[in-house]
Write a protein that holds these residues in place. Sequence first.
Motif, PDB file in Angstrom:
ATOM      1  N   ALA A  59      14.604   9.386   7.434  1.00  0.00           N
ATOM      2  CA  ALA A  59      15.003  10.537   8.129  1.00  0.00           C
ATOM      3  C   ALA A  59      16.356  10.947   8.061  1.00  0.00           C
ATOM      4  N   TRP A  60      17.018  10.058   8.111  1.00  0.00           N
ATOM      5  CA  TRP A  60      18.701  10.157   7.625  1.00  0.00           C
ATOM      6  C   TRP A  60      18.788  10.988   6.297  1.00  0.00           C
ATOM      7  N   GLN A  61      18.222  10.733   5.197  1.00  0.00           N
ATOM      8  CA  GLN A  61      18.344  11.266   4.032  1.00  0.00           C
ATOM      9  C   GLN A  61      17.849  12.926   4.017  1.00  0.00           C
ATOM     10  N   LYS A  62      16.839  13.115   4.798  1.00  0.00           N
ATOM     11  CA  LYS A  62      16.388  14.474   5.006  1.00  0.00           C
ATOM     12  C   LYS A  62      17.406  15.148   5.677  1.00  0.00           C
ATOM     13  N   SER A  63      18.014  14.693   6.714  1.00  0.00           N
ATOM     14  CA  SER A  63      18.991  15.384   7.434  1.00  0.00           C
ATOM     15  C   SER A  63      20.123  15.827   6.612  1.00  0.00           C
ATOM     16  N   LEU A  93      23.898   6.559  14.273  1.00  0.00           N
ATOM     17  CA  LEU A  93      23.701   8.056  13.583  1.00  0.00           C
ATOM     18  C   LEU A  93      22.340   8.499  14.370  1.00  0.00           C
ATOM     19  N   GLY A  94      21.845   8.056  15.034  1.00  0.00           N
ATOM     20  CA  GLY A  94      20.661   8.598  15.753  1.00  0.00           C
ATOM     21  C   GLY A  94      19.286   8.366  14.964  1.00  0.00           C
ATOM     22  N   PHE A  95      19.415   7.608  14.148  1.00  0.00           N
ATOM     23  CA  PHE A  95      18.099   7.144  13.442  1.00  0.00           C
ATOM     24  C   PHE A  95      17.489   5.951  13.504  1.00  0.00           C
ATOM     25  N   PRO A 132      17.384  13.646  -1.672  1.00  0.00           N
ATOM     26  CA  PRO A 132      16.047  13.069  -2.026  1.00  0.00           C
ATOM     27  C   PRO A 132      15.462  11.881  -0.950  1.00  0.00           C
ATOM     28  N   GLN A 133      14.260  11.797  -0.245  1.00  0.00           N
ATOM     29  CA  GLN A 133      13.906  11.071   0.596  1.00  0.00           C
ATOM     30  C   GLN A 133      13.187   9.622  -0.099  1.00  0.00           C
ATOM     31  N   THR A 134      14.267   8.874  -0.459  1.00  0.00           N
ATOM     32  CA  THR A 134      13.695   7.799  -1.193  1.00  0.00           C
ATOM     33  C   THR A 134      13.393   6.515  -0.611  1.00  0.00           C
ATOM     34  N   GLY A 135      14.102   6.540   0.732  1.00  0.00           N
ATOM     35  CA  GLY A 135      13.871   5.210   1.414  1.00  0.00           C
ATOM     36  C   GLY A 135      14.862   4.008   0.972  1.00  0.00           C
ATOM     37  N   VAL A 136      15.414   4.308   0.008  1.00  0.00           N
ATOM     38  CA  VAL A 136      16.557   3.379  -0.746  1.00  0.00           C
ATOM     39  C   VAL A 136      18.005   3.830  -0.638  1.00  0.00           C
ATOM     40  N   LYS A 188       9.517  -1.909   7.291  1.00  0.00           N
ATOM     41  CA  LYS A 188       9.036  -0.533   6.847  1.00  0.00           C
ATOM     42  C   LYS A 188       9.701   0.478   7.901  1.00  0.00           C
ATOM     43  N   VAL A 189      10.385  -0.001   9.120  1.00  0.00           N
ATOM     44  CA  VAL A 189      10.971   0.837   9.952  1.00  0.00           C
ATOM     45  C   VAL A 189      12.160   1.371   9.464  1.00  0.00           C
ATOM     46  N   THR A 190      12.821   0.236   8.817  1.00  0.00           N
ATOM     47  CA  THR A 190      14.176   0.523   8.134  1.00  0.00           C
ATOM     48  C   THR A 190      14.064   1.646   7.197  1.00  0.00           C
ATOM     49  N   THR A 191      13.054   1.384   6.286  1.00  0.00           N
ATOM     50  CA  THR A 191      12.747   2.452   5.138  1.00  0.00           C
ATOM     51  C   THR A 191      12.459   4.116   5.807  1.00  0.00           C
ATOM     52  N   ALA A 192      11.639   3.734   7.011  1.00  0.00           N
ATOM     53  CA  ALA A 192      11.328   5.293   7.532  1.00  0.00           C
ATOM     54  C   ALA A 192      12.601   5.836   8.195  1.00  0.00           C
TER      55      ALA A 192
END
Length: 352
Positions: A157-161, A135-137, A165-169, A149-153
Motif C-alpha cells: 500500500a505504501w509503495q502504491k502511494s 505514515l498511515g499504512f 512497483p508493489q513488490t511487498g519487499v 502477511k500484514v506487513t507485506t500488505a
Amino acid sequence: MSRRAAWILSPIALVLVAAGIALAVLQPWQSAAEAADKGDDGPVTALAELTTLTSDLRLNGSLSYGASIPLPGRGGTITRLPKAGDVIGVGQAVYEVDGRPVIAVRGERPFWRDLGADMEDGPDVRQLEQALADLGFGTDLTVDDEFTKVTTASIKAWQKSLGLPQTGVVALGDIVAITAASVRVEAVKAKLGDPASSSPLTYTSTGLRVIAKLTDAQAREILPGTPVTVILPDGTEVPSTITAVDVGGQPTEKEGETTPPTATVDFTDPAAGQGIGLRAVKVVFATSEVKDALVVPVTALVATTDGGYAVDVLRKKGKVERVAVEVGLIADSRVQIVGGDLAEGDAVVVAQ
C-alpha cells in the motif's frame, strides 16, 4: 547564597568592583567638597534607591541547528540530490539512486538487510512497521519484530502511494532512517553521478537552539531545566531553557584535543532566532536576587584608608558628608549598601 551562586558571583563581583572602584578612587582621598572648593560646578549625584538587585551570569553562545549527522551511503549511482537548507520529512525522498527515490523514515538505527517475507525476526522489522504505521499504512498491523502477511500488505500500500512497483519487499537502500520527524540538510558532500557508497550529505535538526560554552566548574553545577534568557544580536531577549549539558572531554579529529563543556539551550518559542543566521548570542542566568535592596551606583564607592568603603552624601545646603558603608551584592554596575548612615532618597556623589 547557594554554592552554585557563590562560584558564579565571585568573578562577576570582582570585575564590577574593580571597574567601579577604578573610576571612583582615581583620587580616593579627595572629597566632593574639596573638588567644589577648587571651583568645580558641583558634584554629580545619583539617588540611593530601594529596588530588586539581580546578579547575572552571562555566557557566550552561538545559534546552531545541533549536531551534524551523516546520512549512510548505499549501492548504486546518485541521480538526484537535495540542496543545503532543504527540510525533508519522513515519507519524503531524501535523494535518488539509480533513478529510484531513497525515502526517509524515522528510526534510530540504520537498516542493514532487505525486508521481506520469510525473513528472520529482528528490531529492523519493528522499526519498519512503526514507520509504516506513522505514515498511515498500519491498518491491522502489529508493531513487533515479526514480518507477517500484514506487513507485506502494508508495504505494498505504501509503495502504491509512491508510484513504485508493489513488490511487498523493501530492498536495502530503498529507505533510510533519520532521527526526527523532519531534518534539515546541512551540507551536500556528493555530486550527481557519484557512487552512492559514501555518505552523500549531512543533516541536522530543523529547530534553532543555542550552544553555550561552559567552564568545567559550570558544567558540573548547571542543570538541565534551568531557565535562562537568550539575548539576540539585535538586543531581543528570548525566554529559554537549558535542555542538556555536555561535560566535554571527548576526543576530536585533532590529536590531543577534546571537546569543550557546553550547554544546549532551547527557545520557548521555536520561531525565535529564525532568519538571522548562525550568529553569536548571550545566555543570561539570574543567579542571585535581593529584594528591597538599598543600592547606589558602583561609581559612588570611595576607598578609605582602613581598607573599607565610603560614599559622599550631598546633605542640605550643599554640604557633602563622607559616610562609611558596608557593601553587599554587586550587579549591573550597582552596589547594595548593607550598613552605614545612608537612606533611600539620599543623593550620593558619583565619579565623573
